[in-house]
Design a protein around this motif. Structure first.
Motif, PDB file in Angstrom:
ATOM      1  N   SER A  33       0.815  -1.212   0.000  1.00  0.00           N
ATOM      2  CA  SER A  33       0.000   0.000   0.000  1.00  0.00           C
ATOM      3  C   SER A  33       0.851   1.265   0.000  1.00  0.00           C
ATOM      4  O   SER A  33       0.337   2.366  -0.205  1.00  0.00           O
ATOM      5  CB  SER A  33      -0.960   0.017   1.192  1.00  0.00           C
ATOM      6  N   PHE A 152     -11.861   2.043   0.505  1.00  0.00           N
ATOM      7  CA  PHE A 152     -12.109   2.931  -0.632  1.00  0.00           C
ATOM      8  C   PHE A 152     -13.600   3.168  -0.820  1.00  0.00           C
ATOM      9  O   PHE A 152     -14.402   2.239  -0.664  1.00  0.00           O
ATOM     10  CB  PHE A 152     -11.560   2.324  -1.928  1.00  0.00           C
ATOM     11  N   PHE A 156     -14.538   5.239  -6.236  1.00  0.00           N
ATOM     12  CA  PHE A 156     -13.120   5.001  -6.488  1.00  0.00           C
ATOM     13  C   PHE A 156     -12.903   3.539  -6.894  1.00  0.00           C
ATOM     14  O   PHE A 156     -12.123   3.255  -7.814  1.00  0.00           O
ATOM     15  CB  PHE A 156     -12.295   5.328  -5.246  1.00  0.00           C
ATOM     16  N   GLN A 157     -13.576   2.618  -6.225  1.00  0.00           N
ATOM     17  CA  GLN A 157     -13.454   1.205  -6.579  1.00  0.00           C
ATOM     18  C   GLN A 157     -13.860   0.970  -8.031  1.00  0.00           C
ATOM     19  O   GLN A 157     -13.175   0.252  -8.776  1.00  0.00           O
ATOM     20  CB  GLN A 157     -14.329   0.356  -5.661  1.00  0.00           C
ATOM     21  N   HIS A 160     -11.202   2.108 -10.558  1.00  0.00           N
ATOM     22  CA  HIS A 160      -9.865   1.508 -10.490  1.00  0.00           C
ATOM     23  C   HIS A 160      -9.961  -0.010 -10.295  1.00  0.00           C
ATOM     24  O   HIS A 160      -9.548  -0.549  -9.269  1.00  0.00           O
ATOM     25  CB  HIS A 160      -9.063   2.135  -9.339  1.00  0.00           C
ATOM     26  N   MET A 164      -8.228  -2.519  -7.377  1.00  0.00           N
ATOM     27  CA  MET A 164      -9.109  -3.211  -6.450  1.00  0.00           C
ATOM     28  C   MET A 164      -8.884  -4.719  -6.486  1.00  0.00           C
ATOM     29  O   MET A 164      -8.932  -5.387  -5.456  1.00  0.00           O
ATOM     30  CB  MET A 164     -10.572  -2.877  -6.745  1.00  0.00           C
ATOM     31  N   ARG A 167      -5.837  -5.276  -4.413  1.00  0.00           N
ATOM     32  CA  ARG A 167      -6.090  -5.087  -2.982  1.00  0.00           C
ATOM     33  C   ARG A 167      -6.923  -6.239  -2.408  1.00  0.00           C
ATOM     34  O   ARG A 167      -6.736  -6.637  -1.264  1.00  0.00           O
ATOM     35  CB  ARG A 167      -6.776  -3.749  -2.727  1.00  0.00           C
ATOM     36  N   ASP A 210     -13.062   8.929   5.011  1.00  0.00           N
ATOM     37  CA  ASP A 210     -12.697   7.678   5.682  1.00  0.00           C
ATOM     38  C   ASP A 210     -13.883   7.166   6.497  1.00  0.00           C
ATOM     39  O   ASP A 210     -14.358   7.838   7.411  1.00  0.00           O
ATOM     40  CB  ASP A 210     -11.492   7.927   6.589  1.00  0.00           C
ATOM     41  N   CYS A 236     -10.300  11.765  -0.155  1.00  0.00           N
ATOM     42  CA  CYS A 236      -9.705  10.452   0.096  1.00  0.00           C
ATOM     43  C   CYS A 236     -10.444   9.702   1.193  1.00  0.00           C
ATOM     44  O   CYS A 236     -11.181  10.290   1.990  1.00  0.00           O
ATOM     45  CB  CYS A 236      -8.234  10.611   0.496  1.00  0.00           C
ATOM     46  N   GLN A 243      -4.752   6.192  -2.800  1.00  0.00           N
ATOM     47  CA  GLN A 243      -5.800   6.849  -3.573  1.00  0.00           C
ATOM     48  C   GLN A 243      -5.296   8.120  -4.254  1.00  0.00           C
ATOM     49  O   GLN A 243      -5.661   8.408  -5.388  1.00  0.00           O
ATOM     50  CB  GLN A 243      -6.980   7.188  -2.656  1.00  0.00           C
TER      51      GLN A 243
END
Length: 258
Positions: A33, A152, A156-157, A160, A164, A167, A210, A236, A243
């Motif tokens: 990460s 995320f 965003f998922q 990308h 993903m 991850r 978050d 983010c 990210q």
């Protein structure tokens, strides 16, 4: 280049030259990460990215977060070779770094605590208990979607898919027993009474969106630390260094170079 520290119990990647800078990864991720920021940091620092106890090739410990922090304090002392270290922790790695600084005040000269806190709310504690129970009953695959959502935001998922997929694969490699022990430790954690013991400068960071460790936790953390400054990273979630790596680097640059 990988090296072993703390009598061979902690495996870490090392790159660059300069003052030692340690990067502690989150529970739902791994040391990769930090891949997007480590090369830039290695231009000014000797960057050491350990696999936390129980992850990758680092040996697990028993005794909760305190034991993890003790092991990492040993690794930091070993790898720093007498130099003053900077420790940056993200998520679970931030909790480990904070506990380490409380229990071993000389372990770091500066801390960057990204997307963590000193204690969870009751709903936050319940989320960890639920993840531990579900992983025990059905395996980590059953909670992968939950884990990714904590890292995320959905948009965003969707944007990308390759990241993903990577991850998700990294999360599924986590040792289930280590994961459940960490969930139990975080569900019970309350470091608020001990924050006054952290005398070093601290940069507290949190992604604006978050969901795993929401911004109020970072506000509380910064307020309880004797020398802390809080920065909110716009746009983010829980792993801002993945990210938005450039924004993350820009946010920490002045603090690291001061």
């Amino acid at each position: 280049m990988d090296r072993l520290f703390a009598e061979g119990t902690v495996n870490a990647a090392q790159s660059g030259e300069g003052p030692p800078l340690f990067l502690f990864h989150s529970l739902l991720s791994d040391r990769a990460s930090f891949d997007a920021i480590a090369p830039e940091l290695a231009k000014s620092f000797r960057v050491i990215v350990p696999e936390l106890p129980g992850f990758g090739r680092s040996q697990a410990v028993t005794g909760g977060l305190a034991a993890v922090a003790d092991r990492m304090a040993e690794a930091v002392k070993d790898a720093a070779i007498g130099e003053q270290a900077v420790v940056l922790g993200n998520g679970y790695g931030g909790f480990v770094a904070l506990q380490m600084a409380i229990r071993h005040p000389d372990s770091a000269g500066k801390l960057v605590l990204a997307d963590c806190g000193a204690a969870f709310s009751e709903p936050g504690r319940e989320a960890f208990r639920n993840m531990a129970a579900a992983s025990k009953a059905k395996g980590l695959a059953a909670i992968t979607d939950v884990a990714m959502r904590r890292l995320f935001a959905p948009d965003f998922q969707a944007a990308h898919p390759d990241l993903m997929a990577d991850r998700r694969e990294a999360f599924l490699k986590t040792d289930p027993e280590v994961f459940r022990a960490a969930c139990d430790a975080l569900a019970a954690l309350d470091l608020r009474p001990e924050l006054v013991k952290v005398k070093v400068p601290v940069l507290v960071l949190v992604g604006e969106h978050d969901e795993a460790t929401p911004p109020p936790m970072s506000h509380e953390l910064a307020a309880g630390l004797p020398q802390a400054h809080l920065e909110i990273i716009p746009g983010c979630a829980h792993v801002p260094q993945l990210q938005s790596p450039r924004l993350f680097l820009d946010t920490i640059d002045d603090f690291l170079m001061a």
